[in-house]
Scaffold this active site. Structure first.
Site, PDB file in Angstrom:
ATOM      1  N   ARG A 152     -11.085 -24.826 -11.995  1.00 30.17           N
ATOM      2  CA  ARG A 152     -10.049 -25.722 -12.517  1.00 30.17           C
ATOM      3  C   ARG A 152     -10.669 -26.954 -13.190  1.00 30.17           C
ATOM      4  O   ARG A 152     -10.437 -28.088 -12.785  1.00 30.17           O
ATOM      5  CB  ARG A 152      -9.088 -26.142 -11.402  1.00 30.17           C
ATOM      6  N   ASP A 162       1.325 -19.567  -8.694  1.00 25.12           N
ATOM      7  CA  ASP A 162       1.667 -20.175  -7.405  1.00 25.12           C
ATOM      8  C   ASP A 162       2.592 -19.301  -6.559  1.00 25.12           C
ATOM      9  O   ASP A 162       2.863 -19.637  -5.407  1.00 25.12           O
ATOM     10  CB  ASP A 162       2.326 -21.548  -7.620  1.00 25.12           C
ATOM     11  N   ILE A 166     -11.752 -30.050 -15.714  1.00 25.23           N
ATOM     12  CA  ILE A 166     -10.963 -31.034 -16.464  1.00 25.23           C
ATOM     13  C   ILE A 166     -11.569 -31.273 -17.848  1.00 25.23           C
ATOM     14  O   ILE A 166     -11.221 -32.233 -18.522  1.00 25.23           O
ATOM     15  CB  ILE A 166     -10.862 -32.364 -15.693  1.00 25.23           C
ATOM     16  N   ASP A 167     -12.443 -30.355 -18.271  1.00 23.23           N
ATOM     17  CA  ASP A 167     -13.082 -30.505 -19.580  1.00 23.23           C
ATOM     18  C   ASP A 167     -12.058 -30.677 -20.701  1.00 23.23           C
ATOM     19  O   ASP A 167     -12.275 -31.460 -21.633  1.00 23.23           O
ATOM     20  CB  ASP A 167     -13.947 -29.275 -19.913  1.00 23.23           C
ATOM     21  N   LEU A 168     -10.959 -29.931 -20.630  1.00 25.98           N
ATOM     22  CA  LEU A 168      -9.969 -29.984 -21.708  1.00 25.98           C
ATOM     23  C   LEU A 168      -9.315 -31.356 -21.799  1.00 25.98           C
ATOM     24  O   LEU A 168      -9.008 -31.838 -22.895  1.00 25.98           O
ATOM     25  CB  LEU A 168      -8.910 -28.900 -21.505  1.00 25.98           C
ATOM     26  N   CYS A 187      -6.880 -28.066  -3.552  1.00 25.19           N
ATOM     27  CA  CYS A 187      -7.089 -26.686  -3.117  1.00 25.19           C
ATOM     28  C   CYS A 187      -8.367 -26.117  -3.719  1.00 25.19           C
ATOM     29  O   CYS A 187      -8.671 -26.338  -4.888  1.00 25.19           O
ATOM     30  CB  CYS A 187      -5.916 -25.803  -3.558  1.00 25.19           C
ATOM     31  N   LYS A 203       7.271 -30.985  -6.223  1.00 24.65           N
ATOM     32  CA  LYS A 203       6.050 -31.775  -6.094  1.00 24.65           C
ATOM     33  C   LYS A 203       5.298 -31.821  -7.424  1.00 24.65           C
ATOM     34  O   LYS A 203       4.807 -32.878  -7.844  1.00 24.65           O
ATOM     35  CB  LYS A 203       5.149 -31.162  -5.016  1.00 24.65           C
ATOM     36  N   ASN A 204       5.213 -30.683  -8.114  1.00 24.22           N
ATOM     37  CA  ASN A 204       4.424 -30.620  -9.342  1.00 24.22           C
ATOM     38  C   ASN A 204       5.100 -31.314 -10.522  1.00 24.22           C
ATOM     39  O   ASN A 204       4.456 -31.557 -11.546  1.00 24.22           O
ATOM     40  CB  ASN A 204       4.106 -29.163  -9.692  1.00 24.22           C
TER      41      ASN A 204
END
EC number: 2.5.1.7
Length: 418
Positions: free
Chosen positions: A121, A305, A123-125, A116, A22-23
């Site tokens: 987590r 994970d 998203i600044d980067l 999730c 999936k990833n």
């Protein structure tokens, strides 16, 4: 609402076929925005997150077919650049449309993501890198509003980010000039994205390393070749843990052992052995399940994970195990549910201490995120009596045909309505 009812079992046996990752599939589906032709994808897992992203592309004007794990995606007529909240809220990976949409159209709006609930987590980067490439970025009413013609730049991520790496790789593909990316994630899923884009004609150097050079096409779309999604290393690790927690011999097919180095090493430390061929792994029972110390880190280190699944397995070990979760905060939410089953686990910040050998008992438990859900299934397999796992929509986001695969191994598992 549906739930899973699972009876504890003595042993599992048989074979399980591992699905596509999936990833790996999610960024590759997003990358179809960069294609001038139809993208053809095989070994695509039929899970909720995949269907959500395909729906998002359709909402933007693309067309697709998806059956028997094979998808055809045509983004030629894609004519909208607003990824709306009602779709994006369902999963964080929708943010992967930001880079390719901006690169192709010069403007887009993408709702801040869901998924999730395991820590910030941020998203600044992603956004900082896009700004350095010439984008104007604003956050308005829950949306990332981006515009500008992207230019190549020298970029370094302050910390390793998988989705950030993928987003900027896709953005750089159509940018003007060379982008040099440092501290890039080296996960197999990132590597496959680079390989598919290279096959499509992108000039990209350093694939598989933490430093990439990408020579953008100045807006020219790419000619995609058909490709096959790599096997899901996290699903494979989960089923290996299912064999381990029941101390059974099972065989995984359609699996790449090279992607599972850290997981196999820890299972070996716990006393298990393996028979490995080109595309299969068999796990053999341990004479004694030994305790283990785990530190999560970026690939090729131990994957976060797989942390929850190994915590469940450590409950069967003869001694005290330590898990140090370094990548995400709030990723021990499964602990309270395992305690309901009789587990002996102590938390101190990002470190969990697990006392093994205590008996587990069936209980009603609640899934809090995707991987925690699988840990509860593993614990239920090893418990005395029957367990009910609620809020299993998390599982449907990432595991294909989960009940059928476990039933084929001899598990007693049923999906029922509340």
């Amino acid at each position: 609402m549906t739930y899973l009812e699972i009876d504890g079992v003595e042993k599992l046996s048989g074979e399980v076929i591992i699905s596509g990752a999936k990833n790996a599939a999610l960024p590759l589906i997003a990358s179809s925005i960069l294609a001038k032709n139809e993208a053809q994808i095989s070994n695509l897992p039929n899970v909720a997150d995949i269907c959500t992203l395909l729906s998002l592309l359709k909402n933007l004007g693309a067309s697709y077919t998806f059956e028997n794990n094979f998808a055809k995606i045509n983004t030629k007529d894609l004519n909208k650049t607003i990824a709306k909240y009602d779709i994006v809220r369902k999963m964080r990976a929708s943010i992967l449309t930001l880079g390719p949409l901006l690169a192709r159209f010069g403007n887009c709006e993408v709702s801040l993501p869901g998924g999730c609930a395991i820590g910030q987590r941020p998203i600044d980067l992603h956004l900082l890198a896009l700004e350095k490439m010439g984008a104007n970025i604003e956050i308005k009413q829950g949306y990332v509003v981006a515009s500008g013609k992207l230019k190549g730049a020298d970029l370094m991520f302050d910390k390793i980010t998988v989705t950030g790496s993928e987003n900027i790789i896709m953005a750089a593909a159509l940018a003007h000039g060379k982008t040099r990316l440092l501290n890039v994630a080296k996960e197999p899923e990132v590597v496959q994205l680079c390989e598919v884009l290279a096959e499509a004609g992108l000039d990209i150097k350093g694939v598989g390393s933490d430093e990439l050079e990408i020579y953008g096409t100045s807006g020219e779309l790419l000619e995609f070749k058909p490709f096959k999604i790599i096997p899901d290393r996290i699903e494979a690790g989960t089923y290996l843990c299912a064999g381990a927690i029941t101390n059974s011999k099972i065989t995984l097919k359609n699996v790449n052992a090279n992607h599972l180095g850290a997981v196999l090493a820890k299972l070996e430390q716990m006393g298990f052995s393996f028979d490995i061929s080109e595309d299969s792994i068999s796990i053999n029972p341990a004479k004694e399940i030994k305790p283990v110390e785990i530190l999560t880190s970026e690939y090729p280190g131990f994957p976060t994970d797989m942390q929850a699944q190994f915590m469940a397995l450590a409950l069967r070990a003869n001694g005290v195990s330590i898990i140090d979760e370094r990548l995400f905060e709030n990723r021990f939410m499964h602990v309270s549910e395992l305690l309901r089953m009789g587990a002996d686990i102590r938390l101190n910040g990002h470190i969990a201490t697990i006392n093994g050998t205590k008996e587990l008992f069936g209980a009603d438990v609640m899934a809090t995120d995707l991987r925690a859900s699988s840990a509860l299934i593993l614990a239920a397999l090893a418990a005395k009596g029957t367990s009910k796992i609620h809020r299993i929509y998390h599982l449907d986001r990432g595991y294909e045909n989960l009940e059928e695969k476990f039933k084929n191994l001899g598990a007693s598992i049923r999906r029922l309505e509340e």
